[in-house]
Design a protein around this motif. Structure first.
Motif, mmCIF file in Angstrom:
data_model
loop_
_atom_site.group_PDB
_atom_site.id
_atom_site.type_symbol
_atom_site.label_atom_id
_atom_site.label_comp_id
_atom_site.label_asym_id
_atom_site.label_seq_id
_atom_site.Cartn_x
_atom_site.Cartn_y
_atom_site.Cartn_z
ATOM 1 N N GLY A 163 29.004 -35.180 -16.474
ATOM 2 C CA GLY A 163 28.716 -33.792 -16.161
ATOM 3 C C GLY A 163 29.642 -33.252 -15.088
ATOM 4 O O GLY A 163 30.730 -33.761 -14.884
ATOM 5 N N PRO A 164 29.240 -32.174 -14.395
ATOM 6 C CA PRO A 164 27.927 -31.520 -14.508
ATOM 7 C C PRO A 164 27.792 -30.696 -15.777
ATOM 8 O O PRO A 164 28.789 -30.369 -16.412
ATOM 9 N N VAL A 165 26.551 -30.377 -16.135
ATOM 10 C CA VAL A 165 26.297 -29.544 -17.296
ATOM 11 C C VAL A 165 26.925 -28.172 -17.070
ATOM 12 O O VAL A 165 26.837 -27.612 -15.980
ATOM 13 N N SER A 166 27.583 -27.644 -18.098
ATOM 14 C CA SER A 166 28.276 -26.364 -17.983
ATOM 15 C C SER A 166 27.626 -25.316 -18.876
ATOM 16 O O SER A 166 27.222 -25.627 -19.998
ATOM 17 N N PRO A 167 27.519 -24.071 -18.398
ATOM 18 C CA PRO A 167 26.971 -23.000 -19.241
ATOM 19 C C PRO A 167 27.993 -22.434 -20.210
ATOM 20 O O PRO A 167 27.673 -21.566 -21.019
ATOM 21 N N THR A 168 29.251 -22.920 -20.165
ATOM 22 C CA THR A 168 30.309 -22.328 -20.985
ATOM 23 C C THR A 168 30.996 -23.311 -21.932
ATOM 24 O O THR A 168 31.682 -22.890 -22.860
ATOM 25 N N ARG A 169 30.819 -24.619 -21.714
ATOM 26 C CA ARG A 169 31.534 -25.588 -22.567
ATOM 27 C C ARG A 169 30.674 -26.818 -22.809
ATOM 28 O O ARG A 169 29.815 -27.170 -21.992
ATOM 29 N N PRO A 170 30.896 -27.502 -23.940
ATOM 30 C CA PRO A 170 30.127 -28.728 -24.213
ATOM 31 C C PRO A 170 30.452 -29.817 -23.203
ATOM 32 O O PRO A 170 31.590 -29.932 -22.732
ATOM 33 N N VAL A 171 29.463 -30.621 -22.878
ATOM 34 C CA VAL A 171 29.637 -31.720 -21.919
ATOM 35 C C VAL A 171 29.006 -32.980 -22.510
ATOM 36 O O VAL A 171 27.920 -32.931 -23.094
ATOM 37 N N ARG A 172 29.721 -34.092 -22.353
ATOM 38 C CA ARG A 172 29.197 -35.392 -22.796
ATOM 39 C C ARG A 172 28.691 -36.155 -21.591
ATOM 40 O O ARG A 172 29.382 -36.280 -20.571
ATOM 41 N N GLU A 196 25.449 -28.682 -25.286
ATOM 42 C CA GLU A 196 26.355 -27.635 -25.777
ATOM 43 C C GLU A 196 25.713 -26.258 -25.600
ATOM 44 O O GLU A 196 24.613 -26.012 -26.090
ATOM 45 N N PRO A 197 26.390 -25.342 -24.887
ATOM 46 C CA PRO A 197 25.840 -24.000 -24.691
ATOM 47 C C PRO A 197 26.024 -23.136 -25.933
ATOM 48 O O PRO A 197 27.015 -23.261 -26.659
ATOM 49 N N GLY A 198 25.053 -22.254 -26.177
ATOM 50 C CA GLY A 198 25.147 -21.310 -27.282
ATOM 51 C C GLY A 198 25.456 -19.916 -26.782
ATOM 52 O O GLY A 198 25.461 -19.646 -25.578
ATOM 53 N N GLN A 199 25.700 -19.000 -27.716
ATOM 54 C CA GLN A 199 26.042 -17.634 -27.331
ATOM 55 C C GLN A 199 24.869 -16.904 -26.680
ATOM 56 O O GLN A 199 25.071 -15.926 -25.952
ATOM 57 N N ASP A 200 23.655 -17.380 -26.957
ATOM 58 C CA ASP A 200 22.475 -16.737 -26.379
ATOM 59 C C ASP A 200 22.133 -17.274 -24.999
ATOM 60 O O ASP A 200 21.108 -16.924 -24.414
ATOM 61 N N GLY A 201 22.994 -18.166 -24.458
ATOM 62 C CA GLY A 201 22.764 -18.719 -23.139
ATOM 63 C C GLY A 201 21.907 -19.964 -23.134
ATOM 64 O O GLY A 201 21.693 -20.566 -22.082
ATOM 65 N N ARG A 206 21.714 -33.051 -27.647
ATOM 66 C CA ARG A 206 21.657 -34.033 -28.727
ATOM 67 C C ARG A 206 21.807 -35.441 -28.158
ATOM 68 O O ARG A 206 22.674 -35.695 -27.325
ATOM 69 N N PHE A 207 20.935 -36.338 -28.597
ATOM 70 C CA PHE A 207 20.994 -37.744 -28.202
ATOM 71 C C PHE A 207 21.508 -38.566 -29.379
ATOM 72 O O PHE A 207 20.948 -38.507 -30.477
ATOM 73 N N ASP A 208 22.581 -39.322 -29.157
ATOM 74 C CA ASP A 208 23.163 -40.175 -30.188
ATOM 75 C C ASP A 208 23.216 -41.614 -29.695
ATOM 76 O O ASP A 208 23.037 -41.893 -28.499
#
Length: 296
Positions: A163-172, A196-201, A206-208
């Motif tokens: 991370g850190p978790v981002s509101p604009t881009r996917p993070v693993r 992964e952030p979506g357009q609606d915020g 997802r857990f793999d």
């Protein structure tokens, strides 16, 4: 946003509460109700989901009458999960130093666990404690502070790295199993987490199954410990296993496992010309440590 707290605080009611049809209780020492609502909405919670989430913002210790109050709420509402964020402030308000007071931490954890038991029920709610991990070389993936923290784990302990978790881009992120009372190797990848952030915020999580990227997170910590041990032997000369554990500090078991791996890889060896300690020859450097070799 904080990756560890936001994911655990947010995912708990959205998924566990929905799965089991029972509420989730949050005991929050770190944030505010506004922050908690924001996290829940980012992870897909709707207005009507509020009935499944109970939120307590705390600025006091849970003991005495307050512990009994918590126990009464748990008995009445029978939550599937109780989340406490975070341990450092909760224990400080309880009046103990969680970095040094093993007995005090054991007492605090026991009081929390007792308050979260449901009288007459076949199972009690799961208790999730959110804490900081130690970044000290050789400490393993343990909560920062006293060893009683690890001893008090009755189920599993996990560490979320990356991370850190981002509101604009996917993070693993990598979910690492630090301890499991019910089997399973410690300090091993448990899951790869994609946020992964979506357009609606809102965020999709997802857990793999673990993959090479989750393995890399652990490899970096292990290489750091290996490099530290080899550096000590190169700089200071031969040393016993006990002396190496003392010099590194942290988790002796992790240090001993690292020593064994370094011997197997040919980086260190027994010094048969040295003086035995505890019936064993000391260790000495056999060749400079090369992280690239270890990763190959």
């Amino acid at each position: 946003m904080s990756d560890t707290t936001s994911l655990q605080d947010g995912l708990a009611p959205v998924y566990l509460g929905d799965l089991w049809g029972r509420p989730v209780l949050f005991l929050d020492y770190e944030a505010s109700v506004e922050v908690a609502i924001t996290r829940l909405r980012q992870l897909g919670a709707e207005q009507h989901d509020g009935a499944r989430v109970a939120y307590w913002r705390l600025d006091h210790a849970i003991n005495g009458d307050r512990a009994r109050q918590l126990g009464a709420w748990v008995d009445q509402h029978r939550p599937c999960l109780v989340v406490l964020d975070g341990v450092t402030r909760a224990t400080a308000l309880y009046g103990i130093d969680a970095d040094t007071d093993n007995a005090g931490y054991t007492r605090w954890a026991g009081e929390i666990q007792l308050a979260c038991r449901v009288e007459g029920a076949a199972t009690d709610p799961a208790l999730l404690l959110i804490d900081h991990i130690s970044e000290k070389t050789g400490s393993g993936l343990n909560a920062r502070g006293v060893t009683a923290k690890r001893d008090a784990v009755t189920g599993s302990a996990f560490v979320l790295r990356g991370g850190p978790v981002s509101p604009t881009r996917p993070v693993r992120l990598a979910l690492i199993r630090g301890k499991c009372r019910h089997g399973g190797e410690r300090d091993t990848p448990a899951a790869a987490v994609t946020v992964e952030p979506g357009q609606d915020g809102r965020l999709t999580v997802r857990f793999d199954a673990p993959d090479a990227s989750t393995r890399t997170v652990l490899d970096a910590r292990q290489h750091q410990l290996h490099e530290r041990l080899c550096g000590l032997l190169e700089a200071d000369g031969p040393a016993s296993q006990r002396a190496l554990c003392h010099a590194v500090g942290g988790d002796d078991k992790a240090t001993i496992q690292a020593i064994q791996q370094l011997v197997a890889d040919g980086y260190i060896e027994r010094d048969t010309n040295g003086t035995k300690s505890g019936g064993h020859y000391p260790f000495r450097s056999a060749r400079p440590y090369q992280p690239a070799d270890a990763a190959a």
